[in-house]
Design an enzyme around this catalytic site. Structure first.
Site, PDB file in Angstrom:
ATOM      1  N   HIS A 139       9.770  21.296  11.666  1.00 37.98           N
ATOM      2  CA  HIS A 139      10.497  21.933  10.817  1.00 37.98           C
ATOM      3  C   HIS A 139       9.730  22.779  10.020  1.00 37.98           C
ATOM      4  O   HIS A 139      10.262  23.849   9.370  1.00 37.98           O
ATOM      5  CB  HIS A 139      11.280  20.830   9.779  1.00 37.98           C
ATOM      6  CG  HIS A 139      10.421  20.257   8.794  1.00 37.98           C
ATOM      7  ND1 HIS A 139       9.890  18.735   9.010  1.00 37.98           N
ATOM      8  CD2 HIS A 139       9.723  20.468   7.694  1.00 37.98           C
ATOM      9  CE1 HIS A 139       9.091  18.343   8.119  1.00 37.98           C
ATOM     10  NE2 HIS A 139       9.007  19.563   7.165  1.00 37.98           N
TER      11      HIS A 139
ATOM     12  N   ASP B 147      10.478  15.795  15.491  1.00 38.81           N
ATOM     13  CA  ASP B 147      10.040  16.609  14.283  1.00 38.81           C
ATOM     14  C   ASP B 147       8.355  16.990  14.663  1.00 38.81           C
ATOM     15  O   ASP B 147       7.602  16.765  13.566  1.00 38.81           O
ATOM     16  CB  ASP B 147      10.358  16.245  13.152  1.00 38.81           C
ATOM     17  CG  ASP B 147      10.329  17.251  11.843  1.00 38.81           C
ATOM     18  OD1 ASP B 147      10.218  18.353  12.262  1.00 38.81           O
ATOM     19  OD2 ASP B 147      10.108  16.582  10.735  1.00 38.81           O
TER      20      ASP B 147
ATOM     21  N   SER C 252       3.890  18.389   4.812  1.00 43.12           N
ATOM     22  CA  SER C 252       4.713  18.226   5.949  1.00 43.12           C
ATOM     23  C   SER C 252       3.627  18.468   7.164  1.00 43.12           C
ATOM     24  O   SER C 252       2.923  19.582   7.161  1.00 43.12           O
ATOM     25  CB  SER C 252       5.873  19.030   6.069  1.00 43.12           C
ATOM     26  OG  SER C 252       6.753  18.810   5.276  1.00 43.12           O
TER      27      SER C 252
END
Length: 219
Positions: A76, A109, A183
């Protein structure tokens, strides 16, 4: 026993939580691992260029070097868009590298990127994790002058999470605080080895992709 389920809001980056970052020169449990950890952690910035929108930033996150010029981040962070993708990877010494996207798997992801780097990268842990194990996250939080080094402990080794998209996944749950922009960063144990890749945060906890999923993706 029915497992408790966490519901996570994860659109592009982590949800902002109270800051757990502190300057590198402070004393903490993982002092011996910080020098190596910071050298193996990067900033990842993804740009898309299209005829209609021009060039714009799609995502900013953290990258985790695993050796041979390869680094992991979240899918993402790289995003999904039309147009030409360009990835900048900034290492801790403020050198900006051109990144090449080698592989992406949105179901887990994870994205794999190559840069021109001789860094050893994090070794993948082969030891069993357990609740109470001390861990640390490393990242480049947006809006802060310092990189973040946040310590905590594993709370659950297999927490079932539901994304806002309805997707379910099994995460390592820790009380190490994550900050907007972390992230794709590493979750390491007290030997400096990689036990997971950070993915999201909610309700004061952070959640990471377990090392088993990382190994499968790399293989």
């Amino acid at each position: 026993m029915i497992k408790r389920i966490c519901i996570m809001l994860l659109v592009t980056f982590f949800m902002p939580v109270s800051a757990g970052a502190y300057p590198y020169n402070q004393q903490h449990t993982f002092q011996a691992q910080l020098e190596t950890a910071r050298a193996n952690t990067t900033i990842v910035t993804a740009y898309y260029t299209s005829r209609f929108e021009g060039t714009r930033i799609q995502g900013i996150g953290t990258g985790t070097l695993v050796g041979d010029g390869l680094l992991l981040t979240n899918a993402h962070v790289v995003g999904s868009n039309t147009g030409a993708l360009h990835i900048d990877v900034t290492t801790y010494d403020n050198v900006v590298h051109d990144g090449t996207l080698l592989r992406i798997d949105r179901s887990v992801d994870l994205a794999l990127i190559r840069i021109d780097s001789a860094a050893d990268g994090f070794a993948l842990s082969g030891t069993q994790i357990y609740p109470g194990m001390q861990v640390m996250t490393v990242g480049q939080p947006q809006g802060l002058a310092h990189w973040s080094f946040s310590e905590g402990a594993i709370v659950d080794i297999s927490r079932s999470c539901i994304m806002t998209s309805g997707e379910r996944w099994t995460a390592i749950m820790t009380d190490a605080q994550s900050i907007h922009g972390n992230s794709g960063g590493p979750l390491i144990n007290d030997r400096g080895k990689l036990v997971g890749i950070m993915r999201g945060a909610a309700e004061g906890y952070s959640f990471a992709i377990p090392i088993e999923g990382v190994r499968e993706f790399l293989q």
